[in-house]
Scaffold this active site. Structure first.
Site, PDB file in Angstrom:
ATOM      1  N   LYS A 169       0.796  -1.379   0.000  1.00  0.00           N
ATOM      2  CA  LYS A 169       0.008  -0.114  -0.067  1.00  0.00           C
ATOM      3  C   LYS A 169       0.683   1.088   0.142  1.00  0.00           C
ATOM      4  CE  LYS A 169      -4.398  -1.607   1.695  1.00  0.00           C
ATOM      5  NZ  LYS A 169      -5.113  -1.674   3.124  1.00  0.00           N
TER       6      LYS A 169
ATOM      7  N   GLU B  76     -13.133  11.371  13.530  1.00  0.00           N
ATOM      8  CA  GLU B  76     -13.666  12.041  12.157  1.00  0.00           C
ATOM      9  C   GLU B  76     -14.984  10.991  11.713  1.00  0.00           C
ATOM     10  OE1 GLU B  76     -13.798   9.785   9.459  1.00  0.00           O
ATOM     11  OE2 GLU B  76     -12.926   7.991  10.440  1.00  0.00           O
ATOM     12  N   PHE B  77     -15.645  12.005  10.906  1.00  0.00           N
ATOM     13  CA  PHE B  77     -17.096  11.420  10.483  1.00  0.00           C
ATOM     14  C   PHE B  77     -17.201  11.350   9.077  1.00  0.00           C
ATOM     15  CE2 PHE B  77     -17.063  14.257  14.308  1.00  0.00           C
ATOM     16  CZ  PHE B  77     -17.660  13.441  15.361  1.00  0.00           C
TER      17      PHE B  77
ATOM     18  N   ARG C 293     -17.584  10.016   5.410  1.00  0.00           N
ATOM     19  CA  ARG C 293     -18.476   9.048   4.843  1.00  0.00           C
ATOM     20  C   ARG C 293     -17.720   8.525   3.511  1.00  0.00           C
ATOM     21  NH1 ARG C 293     -23.045  12.925   2.739  1.00  0.00           N
ATOM     22  NH2 ARG C 293     -20.858  14.057   2.571  1.00  0.00           N
TER      23      ARG C 293
ATOM     24  N   PHE D 292     -31.385   9.322   5.787  1.00  0.00           N
ATOM     25  CA  PHE D 292     -31.373   8.027   6.423  1.00  0.00           C
ATOM     26  C   PHE D 292     -32.485   7.397   6.851  1.00  0.00           C
ATOM     27  CE2 PHE D 292     -26.716   6.655   7.309  1.00  0.00           C
ATOM     28  CZ  PHE D 292     -26.217   7.438   6.568  1.00  0.00           C
ATOM     29  N   LEU D 293     -33.365   7.713   6.070  1.00  0.00           N
ATOM     30  CA  LEU D 293     -34.678   6.979   5.869  1.00  0.00           C
ATOM     31  C   LEU D 293     -35.092   6.250   4.581  1.00  0.00           C
ATOM     32  CD1 LEU D 293     -37.181   9.614   7.787  1.00  0.00           C
ATOM     33  CD2 LEU D 293     -36.074   7.295   8.881  1.00  0.00           C
TER      34      LEU D 293
ATOM     35  N   ALA E 252     -35.487   2.820   3.371  1.00  0.00           N
ATOM     36  CA  ALA E 252     -35.773   1.449   3.384  1.00  0.00           C
ATOM     37  C   ALA E 252     -34.987   0.409   2.598  1.00  0.00           C
ATOM     38  CB  ALA E 252     -37.126   1.057   3.812  1.00  0.00           C
TER      39      ALA E 252
ATOM     40  N   GLY F 138     -24.347  -1.717   5.977  1.00  0.00           N
ATOM     41  CA  GLY F 138     -23.389  -2.594   5.914  1.00  0.00           C
ATOM     42  C   GLY F 138     -22.119  -1.536   6.200  1.00  0.00           C
TER      43      GLY F 138
ATOM     44  N   CYS G 197     -17.926   0.471   9.348  1.00  0.00           N
ATOM     45  CA  CYS G 197     -18.252   1.181  10.427  1.00  0.00           C
ATOM     46  C   CYS G 197     -19.557   0.895  11.336  1.00  0.00           C
ATOM     47  CB  CYS G 197     -18.190   2.716  10.104  1.00  0.00           C
ATOM     48  SG  CYS G 197     -16.736   3.250   9.503  1.00  0.00           S
TER      49      CYS G 197
HETATM   50  C1  UDX Z   1     -20.709   5.946   8.323  1.00  0.00           C
HETATM   51  C2  UDX Z   1     -21.190   7.183   8.936  1.00  0.00           C
HETATM   52  O1  UDX Z   1     -22.230   7.790   8.077  1.00  0.00           O
HETATM   53  C3  UDX Z   1     -19.716   8.201   8.960  1.00  0.00           C
HETATM   54  O2  UDX Z   1     -20.211   9.268   9.651  1.00  0.00           O
HETATM   55  C4  UDX Z   1     -18.873   7.567   9.741  1.00  0.00           C
HETATM   56  O3  UDX Z   1     -17.671   8.399   9.738  1.00  0.00           O
HETATM   57  C5  UDX Z   1     -18.449   6.139   9.013  1.00  0.00           C
HETATM   58  O4  UDX Z   1     -19.423   5.366   9.088  1.00  0.00           O
HETATM   59  P1  UDX Z   1     -20.227   4.800   5.749  1.00  0.00           P
HETATM   60  O5  UDX Z   1     -19.933   3.672   6.761  1.00  0.00           O
HETATM   61  O6  UDX Z   1     -19.249   5.586   4.699  1.00  0.00           O
HETATM   62  O7  UDX Z   1     -20.290   6.163   6.970  1.00  0.00           O
HETATM   63  O8  UDX Z   1     -21.630   4.669   5.482  1.00  0.00           O
HETATM   64  P2  UDX Z   1     -23.044   5.397   5.377  1.00  0.00           P
HETATM   65  O9  UDX Z   1     -23.224   6.549   4.312  1.00  0.00           O
HETATM   66  O10 UDX Z   1     -23.254   6.017   6.768  1.00  0.00           O
HETATM   67  O11 UDX Z   1     -24.058   4.047   5.072  1.00  0.00           O
HETATM   68  C6  UDX Z   1     -23.973   3.193   5.669  1.00  0.00           C
HETATM   69  C7  UDX Z   1     -24.760   2.008   5.266  1.00  0.00           C
HETATM   70  O12 UDX Z   1     -26.276   2.109   5.375  1.00  0.00           O
HETATM   71  C8  UDX Z   1     -24.731   1.695   3.794  1.00  0.00           C
HETATM   72  O13 UDX Z   1     -24.788   0.267   3.531  1.00  0.00           O
HETATM   73  C9  UDX Z   1     -25.892   2.423   3.175  1.00  0.00           C
HETATM   74  O14 UDX Z   1     -26.530   1.605   2.119  1.00  0.00           O
HETATM   75  C10 UDX Z   1     -26.914   2.087   4.197  1.00  0.00           C
HETATM   76  N1  UDX Z   1     -28.104   3.049   4.302  1.00  0.00           N
HETATM   77  C11 UDX Z   1     -27.873   4.363   4.711  1.00  0.00           C
HETATM   78  C12 UDX Z   1     -29.376   2.746   4.127  1.00  0.00           C
HETATM   79  O15 UDX Z   1     -29.709   1.492   4.272  1.00  0.00           O
HETATM   80  N2  UDX Z   1     -30.430   3.755   4.298  1.00  0.00           N
HETATM   81  C13 UDX Z   1     -30.042   4.993   4.348  1.00  0.00           C
HETATM   82  O16 UDX Z   1     -31.230   5.663   4.398  1.00  0.00           O
HETATM   83  C14 UDX Z   1     -28.934   5.372   4.857  1.00  0.00           C
END
Ligand code: UDX
Length: 428
Positions: free
Chosen positions: A17, A134-135, A137, A240-241, A243, A248, A251
């Protein structure tokens, strides 16, 4: 960090890497990252190495190693964090006049920063510790890093140490703070908890709407309309609503499990019992997708050809960690189906890791003679597929929309049998 104007050395134990990164190549798919890597590697502001001696002069040591779920347990594997701290302790040149700072980025069980600070204090090494979660995505990592919606500093209780640590972080994030980014300053446990609390809340929101999808399935309701309607309430919000087949990735699933494990160690497991339910609802989505496919195909998957569109845990990434789509595809195959899987980013990796799954090059090839088509990851290119043009390719026009992103009427009008996730058939 290089884009923010700093001189950066990236240290890792993975030589392959490091070699890729040093050549300006990102080892994973992340929009905008290759451009930044090239720019700053070429300018000499960003270097990558496996040689720990190269980090001696650093003022801030960001620790961003993984904390994966321990095999067969809920808790997180802390060995990478502990190894990174040991490397910093063995190599830092910090002095009493110019102390350096360990800034933790990894998602860790609450109590970790204090433990690391005690190790540093005992070492006599002039290393301060802050927790700075950190947050970002995946898929938006560059934007989320350069323009975060908030910064969180977890600082030492010792006031003098706290002031020194804050000054170093303020200097590091000067341009981000100048944009007006909110800053929350707290103690170590609060900063550590912020990260897992945020991910638990997001996971809960997704499982909540997926629970409503179960109710909709039992009543012919439509969860997409329900989500739209409750989302107009600003207290709830519409994000984030969505369905579908559930969450997965590297995180959300492991973070809620590690959080439950830590709560158990702290004697407050009851406070997080609800996360067990959040996890269970989420995993039930995968069972549901498998049984829905089976019943749509008349009860047996043996010898049926199934096309899967999208295999990563979400779009705009090649990450397959805990991907609901990959889990569902694997289970369909275990039950006798013949799978053709296509994904815009993870195709090559999938061929290497799962040679038993056919990975054709085009959507047309994947759909050829399919008995059912499953859309499992909502990549942009799959949202605009033309059901009329695709209809002649398949043996049976069955579409299972695992993310509720297609227009049911458009697909039905083109002769397909459409199944959503908690999306009862309605003229509305
Ligand atoms: C997440 C957090 O959002 C982020 O703030 C943190 O730093 C790391 O973890 P990430 O793992 O990149 O980020 O994915 P995210 O966008 O949160 O989505 C997670 C999962 O939820 C995905 O599988 C996505 O498909 C699913 N999801 C998301 C849903 O099923 N429905 C939704 O409405 C939103």
């Amino acid at each position: 960090m290089a884009e923010l104007g700093h001189d950066v050395v990236g240290l890792d134990v993975d030589a392959a890497k490091v070699a890729m990164l040093a050549a300006g190549q990102a080892p994973f798919h992340e929009a905008g990252l290759p451009e930044l890597l090239n720019k700053h590697v070429a300018a000499g502001r960003l270097r990558f190495t496996t040689d720990a001696a190269q980090i001696r002069q650093a003022q801030i040591f960001f620790i961003g190693v993984g904390t994966p779920q321990l095999p067969g347990r809920l808790g997180a594997d802390m060995s990478y964090v502990d190894d990174a701290v040991a490397t910093v302790l063995a190599n830092s040149n910090a002095t009493a006049e110019q102390p350096a700072l360990i800034a933790g980025k990894s998602t860790v069980p609450v109590g970790t920063a204090q433990r690391i600070a005690e190790t540093c204090n005992a070492s006599g090494k002039h290393l301060l510790v802050a927790w700075n979660p950190e947050f970002l995505r995946e898929g938006h990592a560059v934007h989320d890093t350069l323009h975060p919606d908030r910064l969180v500093y977890g600082l030492p209780e010792d006031e003098a140490q706290g002031r020194q640590a804050k000054a170093l972080l303020d200097e590091c994030y000067a341009s981000v703070l100048a944009e007006g980014t909110p800053l929350v300053v707290a103690n170590y446990p609060t900063a550590e908890l912020v990260k897992v609390a945020a991910n638990s809340f997001l996971a809960t929101k997704i499982s909540f709407i997926n629970a409503m999808a179960e109710l909709c399935d039992a009543t012919d309701g439509d969860v997409t309309r329900l989500a739209e309607a409750i989302g107009y309430d600003e207290r709830i919000g519409s994000k984030f609503l969505q369905a579908g087949i559930g969450f997965g990735g590297g995180c959300l699933p492991k973070d809620i499990r590690a959080f439950m494990a830590r709560a158990g160690e702290l004697g407050v497991d009851e406070a997080l019992t609800f996360l067990r339910e959040v996890d269970a609802i989420n995993l039930r989505r995968r069972d549901h997708a498998v049984s829905l496919t089976e019943s749509a195909l008349g009860g047996s998957l043996v010898g049926r050809k199934i096309a899967v569109l999208g295999i990563t845990f979400k779009p705009d990434t090649d990450d397959l960690r805990d991907s609901p789509a990959l889990d569902i595809a694997s289970r369909l195959r275990e039950r006798g189906a013949e799978l053709a899987v296509i994904d815009p980013a993870a195709g090559a990796e999938l061929r290497r890791r799962r040679p038993e799954l056919a990975v054709p090059d085009t959507v047309t090839d994947a759909l050829q003679d399919a008995d059912a088509v499953l859309l499992l990851t909502p990549w942009r290119e799959y949202l605009s597929l033309d059901p009329v043009a695709l209809r002649p390719l398949v043996r049976q026009p069955i579409i299972i929309d695992g993310r509720n992103v297609l227009d049911p009427h458009q697909w039905s009008d083109a002769g397909w049998t459409y199944y959503g996730m908690g999306r009862g058939v309605s003229v509305w």
